[in-house]
Design an enzyme around this catalytic site. Structure first.
Site, PDB file in Angstrom:
ATOM      1  N   ASP A   1      -6.833   2.581  -2.984  1.00  0.00           N
ATOM      2  CA  ASP A   1      -7.176   2.694  -2.513  1.00  0.00           C
ATOM      3  C   ASP A   1      -7.707   4.005  -1.967  1.00  0.00           C
ATOM      4  O   ASP A   1      -8.587   4.361  -1.251  1.00  0.00           O
ATOM      5  CB  ASP A   1      -7.346   1.575  -1.782  1.00  0.00           C
ATOM      6  CG  ASP A   1      -6.150   0.830  -0.112  1.00  0.00           C
ATOM      7  OD1 ASP A   1      -5.418   1.827  -0.880  1.00  0.00           O
ATOM      8  OD2 ASP A   1      -6.331  -0.314  -0.051  1.00  0.00           O
ATOM      9  N   ARG A   2      -6.228   4.660  -1.318  1.00  0.00           N
ATOM     10  CA  ARG A   2      -6.568   5.308  -0.442  1.00  0.00           C
ATOM     11  C   ARG A   2      -6.338   7.141  -1.824  1.00  0.00           C
ATOM     12  O   ARG A   2      -6.465   6.902  -2.911  1.00  0.00           O
ATOM     13  CB  ARG A   2      -5.287   5.969   0.046  1.00  0.00           C
ATOM     14  CG  ARG A   2      -4.943   4.891   1.368  1.00  0.00           C
ATOM     15  CD  ARG A   2      -4.079   5.571   1.989  1.00  0.00           C
ATOM     16  NE  ARG A   2      -3.914   3.912   2.619  1.00  0.00           N
ATOM     17  CZ  ARG A   2      -3.302   4.414   4.499  1.00  0.00           C
ATOM     18  NH1 ARG A   2      -2.870   5.836   4.956  1.00  0.00           N
ATOM     19  NH2 ARG A   2      -2.911   3.401   5.316  1.00  0.00           N
TER      20      ARG A   2
ATOM     21  N   ASP B   1      -1.271   1.308  -3.744  1.00  0.00           N
ATOM     22  CA  ASP B   1      -1.873   0.630  -4.248  1.00  0.00           C
ATOM     23  C   ASP B   1      -3.136   1.065  -4.929  1.00  0.00           C
ATOM     24  O   ASP B   1      -4.407   0.177  -5.300  1.00  0.00           O
ATOM     25  CB  ASP B   1      -2.774  -0.929  -3.746  1.00  0.00           C
ATOM     26  CG  ASP B   1      -2.911  -0.556  -2.207  1.00  0.00           C
ATOM     27  OD1 ASP B   1      -3.325   0.648  -1.687  1.00  0.00           O
ATOM     28  OD2 ASP B   1      -3.802  -1.195  -1.575  1.00  0.00           O
TER      29      ASP B   1
ATOM     30  N   LYS C   1     -11.549   0.630  -0.032  1.00  0.00           N
ATOM     31  CA  LYS C   1     -11.518   1.694  -0.604  1.00  0.00           C
ATOM     32  C   LYS C   1     -11.160   1.874  -1.386  1.00  0.00           C
ATOM     33  O   LYS C   1      -9.915   1.185  -2.280  1.00  0.00           O
ATOM     34  CB  LYS C   1     -11.140   1.890   0.974  1.00  0.00           C
ATOM     35  CG  LYS C   1      -9.939   1.730   1.088  1.00  0.00           C
ATOM     36  CD  LYS C   1      -8.762   2.834   1.987  1.00  0.00           C
ATOM     37  CE  LYS C   1      -7.167   2.651   2.395  1.00  0.00           C
ATOM     38  NZ  LYS C   1      -7.304   0.714   3.578  1.00  0.00           N
TER      39      LYS C   1
ATOM     40  N   SER D   1       0.674  -1.168   0.146  1.00  0.00           N
ATOM     41  CA  SER D   1      -0.192   0.144   0.510  1.00  0.00           C
ATOM     42  C   SER D   1       0.707   1.560   0.063  1.00  0.00           C
ATOM     43  O   SER D   1       1.701   1.075  -1.207  1.00  0.00           O
ATOM     44  CB  SER D   1      -1.300  -0.243   1.102  1.00  0.00           C
ATOM     45  OG  SER D   1      -1.809   1.050   1.273  1.00  0.00           O
ATOM     46  N   HIS D   2       0.985   2.075   0.801  1.00  0.00           N
ATOM     47  CA  HIS D   2       1.152   3.470   1.420  1.00  0.00           C
ATOM     48  C   HIS D   2       2.906   3.321   1.662  1.00  0.00           C
ATOM     49  O   HIS D   2       3.655   4.192   1.430  1.00  0.00           O
ATOM     50  CB  HIS D   2       0.534   4.298   2.359  1.00  0.00           C
ATOM     51  CG  HIS D   2       0.482   3.764   3.198  1.00  0.00           C
ATOM     52  ND1 HIS D   2      -0.749   2.818   3.527  1.00  0.00           N
ATOM     53  CD2 HIS D   2       1.029   4.118   4.454  1.00  0.00           C
ATOM     54  CE1 HIS D   2      -0.130   2.117   5.072  1.00  0.00           C
ATOM     55  NE2 HIS D   2       0.239   3.154   5.642  1.00  0.00           N
TER      56      HIS D   2
ATOM     57  N   ASP E   1      -2.833   6.654  -3.944  1.00  0.00           N
ATOM     58  CA  ASP E   1      -1.569   5.550  -2.688  1.00  0.00           C
ATOM     59  C   ASP E   1      -0.607   4.490  -3.371  1.00  0.00           C
ATOM     60  O   ASP E   1      -1.453   4.398  -4.835  1.00  0.00           O
ATOM     61  CB  ASP E   1      -1.718   5.368  -1.263  1.00  0.00           C
ATOM     62  CG  ASP E   1      -2.560   4.016  -1.054  1.00  0.00           C
ATOM     63  OD1 ASP E   1      -3.139   4.209  -2.194  1.00  0.00           O
ATOM     64  OD2 ASP E   1      -2.373   3.640  -0.018  1.00  0.00           O
TER      65      ASP E   1
HETATM   66  C1  VG1 Z   1      -3.311   2.076   8.584  1.00  0.00           C
HETATM   67  C2  VG1 Z   1      -4.554   2.755   8.614  1.00  0.00           C
HETATM   68  C3  VG1 Z   1      -6.303   1.992   8.097  1.00  0.00           C
HETATM   69  C4  VG1 Z   1      -6.377   1.499   6.836  1.00  0.00           C
HETATM   70  C5  VG1 Z   1      -5.196   1.077   6.560  1.00  0.00           C
HETATM   71  C6  VG1 Z   1      -4.852  -0.477   5.525  1.00  0.00           C
HETATM   72  O1  VG1 Z   1      -3.551   1.080   9.616  1.00  0.00           O
HETATM   73  O2  VG1 Z   1      -4.954   3.284  10.114  1.00  0.00           O
HETATM   74  O3  VG1 Z   1      -7.055   2.893   8.731  1.00  0.00           O
HETATM   75  O4  VG1 Z   1      -7.390   0.315   6.632  1.00  0.00           O
HETATM   76  O5  VG1 Z   1      -3.500   1.129   7.119  1.00  0.00           O
HETATM   77  O6  VG1 Z   1      -5.088   0.659   4.408  1.00  0.00           O
HETATM   78  P1  VG1 Z   1      -3.191   0.940  10.952  1.00  0.00           P
HETATM   79  O7  VG1 Z   1      -2.757  -0.404  11.160  1.00  0.00           O
HETATM   80  O8  VG1 Z   1      -1.432   1.537  10.188  1.00  0.00           O
HETATM   81  O9  VG1 Z   1      -3.025   2.372  11.627  1.00  0.00           O
HETATM   82  V1  VG1 Z   1      -3.927   0.308   3.255  1.00  0.00           V
HETATM   83  O10 VG1 Z   1      -4.363   1.793   1.925  1.00  0.00           O
HETATM   84  O11 VG1 Z   1      -1.617   0.978   4.116  1.00  0.00           O
HETATM   85  O12 VG1 Z   1      -4.117  -0.367   2.482  1.00  0.00           O
HETATM   86 CO    CO Z   2      -3.143   1.410   0.049  1.00  0.00          CO
END
Ligand code: VG1
Ligand code: CO
Length: 542
Positions: free
Chosen positions: A280-281, A278, A375, A112-113, A276
């Site tokens: 989704d953000r 992938d 998302k 992801s990010h 981001d």
């Molecule tokens: C973070 C965010 C959470 C989100 C998750 C995955 O998790 O706070 O809201 O669903 O990332 O997003 P954490 O446990 O680090 O707080 V993504 O776009 O990284 O798949």
């Molecule tokens: Co993501």
């Protein structure tokens, strides 16, 4: 042709908030990825002959793991694999493809990010047949299996040409390389008023999207530049790179600052958005107005009927617990159901499947709806453009009017990254130990009304998820929430979420950190953040 390979279990394959995330060198250990993929297959039943979707965000190591996953899917008895061209599927597209082709499930390769590259992050996640992240019941089973796994199955076969659309055979299993953009674009066209957005752009409204050298580039270019008529170059950093150009593909005010500054400059565009790693953000910025993700969820919900796909209204709203209660005000006024879930998209799936909610959101720049089970960054951007086109008002005016009608939830998240794990755990356990003594206590002008460790009771399958974040609620509706991140790959990250509700429109233009100053001080006083983390200030403030 099926080989059964002997392997040794690893003890650290516990999926976090969104799949298993580790540094690339960890994933490159002997059989590490194979063990996890086989543990996924071993935790599922009834997939013989069925279809598996495979795709990732294009980061370093993506192609290698995809080739392994294809060979393992064949050995384990899947009938077909659908894989994105070049191995790429944005997370929302993977979700859509699983649903559209009624696949058994999907493997999404993404961190992801988090940054990508030979020494950065990689991730593997399993999504079920509804297109959404596997629920805890399955991720727990995968972890259990990974601790005792002794063998995995794989076929001997040549690599698939991932760049060419078409089908191939791998030991009797069909592999189809699909155009990852077409299906997604068609879905967006079915939900939003592309004509109205096109004429908004034609009238001179300037939109830019920063794809942050990550997965949304091809999708955003096709939609914004080709279908909606924005000039070439409106999508920046549009080519997905395995290392995201050495940046964090994280759309927030720190990592997408260039875009933010550009939109805020007098000669800059009218509207900017970023997504981001992938896809989704999303981050949404109007001229003179950064829209917080919590406000974005509330505003999308309040204006949903303006988009053709939601013209009949929405069934309800769900938000993760740390997300601000701005959406609750909308739900109350519109008479809609509102649900508060733990952090992570996997908790929204049941509510969406049961038709209890239509839109969902998280404070971490995530918004989405029942069109998929993840998302969806570009979906949120298109929703905003649809609302702006329909109302013929700027993003700023839309937000200010929303606050005037519903009140403003001042909101901020303070992240303390790279804390020693033991120190972070001590902070949390000390907090937990004093929960009972907090109610009634005064901190400055604030009085604690309640304090607890959030537990979620899923109203659909009755499952219970405990220890989902510590909430300290103050009289008057303000609150502070503490939790540890479940997506990091080194040390611990403490997230402190701070929120105050302000009904009075004459007090809606205070700078956010000042509006929250007493709550930020209260968080320090309750949790002793500085001494536990040995940090004077947060690493990231959003
Ligand atoms: C973070 C965010 C959470 C989100 C998750 C995955 O998790 O706070 O809201 O669903 O990332 O997003 P954490 O446990 O680090 O707080 V993504 O776009 O990284 O798949
Ligand atoms: Co993501």
């Amino acid at each position: 042709m099926i080989l059964t390979i002997t392997t040794k279990p690893y003890s650290d394959q516990k999926p976090g908030t969104s799949g298993l995330r580790k540094k690339v060198p960890v994933f490159q250990q002997e059989n590490y990825a194979e063990n996890f993929i086989q543990s996924i297959f071993d935790s599922l039943e009834g997939f013989a002959g069925k279809t598996l979707v495979i795709g990732g965000d294009g980061r370093y190591f993506n192609r290698e793991v995809i080739q392994k996953a294809i060979r393992m899917a064949a050995a384990n008895g899947f009938g077909k694999v659908l894989v994105g061209q070049a191995g790429i599927l944005s997370t929302p597209t993977a979700s859509h493809v699983i649903r559209k082709y009624q696949a058994f499930g999907g493997i999404v390769l993404s961190a992801s990010h988090n940054p990508g590259g030979p020494t950065e992050d990689f991730g593997i996640k399993y999504n079920i047949g509804n297109g959404g992240p596997a629920p805890e019941r399955i991720t727990d089973a995968i972890f259990e299996r990974s601790k005792s796994i002794e063998t995995y199955k794989i076929v001997e076969a040549a690599d698939i040409d991932l760049d060419r659309i078409g089908t191939a055979d791998v030991a009797g299993m069909t592999v189809e390389v699909i155009d990852s953009v077409a299906d997604y674009v068609e879905l967006m066209e079915s939900l939003f008023d592309f004509d109205a957005i096109r004429s908004l752009i034609k009238s001179g409204f300037r939109v830019v999207i920063d794809s942050m050298s990550a997965v949304t580039g091809p999708y955003a270019t096709e939609i914004l530049e080709k279908r909606l008529g924005a000039p070439a170059g409106s999508v920046r950093n549009a080519i997905p790179l395995p290392d995201f150009g050495h940046h964090h593909p994280d759309p927030n005010l720190v990592h997408a600052k260039e875009l933010y500054d550009d939109v805020m400059s007098p000669s800059g565009p009218d509207f900017g958005a970023a997504s981001d790693g992938d896809g989704d953000r999303n981050m949404v910025v109007g001229k003179g107005m950064f829209v917080t993700p919590s406000d974005s969820l509330a505003i999308i919900a309040a204006n949903a009927k303006l988009a053709p796909g939601y013209a009949d209204g929405i069934a309800g709203i769900a938000r993760s617990m740390p997300t601000s209660a701005a959406a609750d005000r909308v739900a109350e006024k519109l008479g809609l159901g509102i649900y508060e879930t733990p952090t992570g998209w996997k908790y929204f799936g049941n509510l969406l499947d049961a038709g209890k909610v239509t839109v969902c959101g998280e404070e971490s720049f995530g918004t989405g709806s029942n069109h998929v089970r993840e998302k969806d960054g570009l979906w949120a951007v298109l929703f905003w453009l649809n609302i702006i086109a329909a109302r013929r008002e700027s993003a700023r005016d839309i937000v200010v009017k929303h606050w005037a009608e519903f009140g403003r939830n001042y909101y901020s998240r303070h992240d303390y990254e790279g804390i020693d794990t033991e120190r972070a755990n001590t902070l949390m356990s000390e907090l937990r130990a004093k929960l009972d003594t907090l109610p009634g206590s005064r901190i400055g002008d604030l009085t604690v009304e309640a304090a607890d460790d959030f537990a979620y009771h899923d109203p659909v399958d009755q499952s219970v998820s405990k220890n989902q974040g510590i909430r300290v609620l103050f009289e008057g509706g303000s609150r502070v929430v503490f939790r540890l991140s479940g997506t990091g790959t080194s040390g611990a990250t403490l997230r402190v979420y701070v929120e105050r509700y302000e009904p009075d429109p004459s007090r809606h233009d205070i700078e956010t950190q000042s509006a929250l100053a007493d709550l930020i001080a209260a968080a320090e006083s309750i949790a002793k953040i500085r001494s536990h983390t040995v940090m004077d200030t947060p690493t990231v403030i959003t």
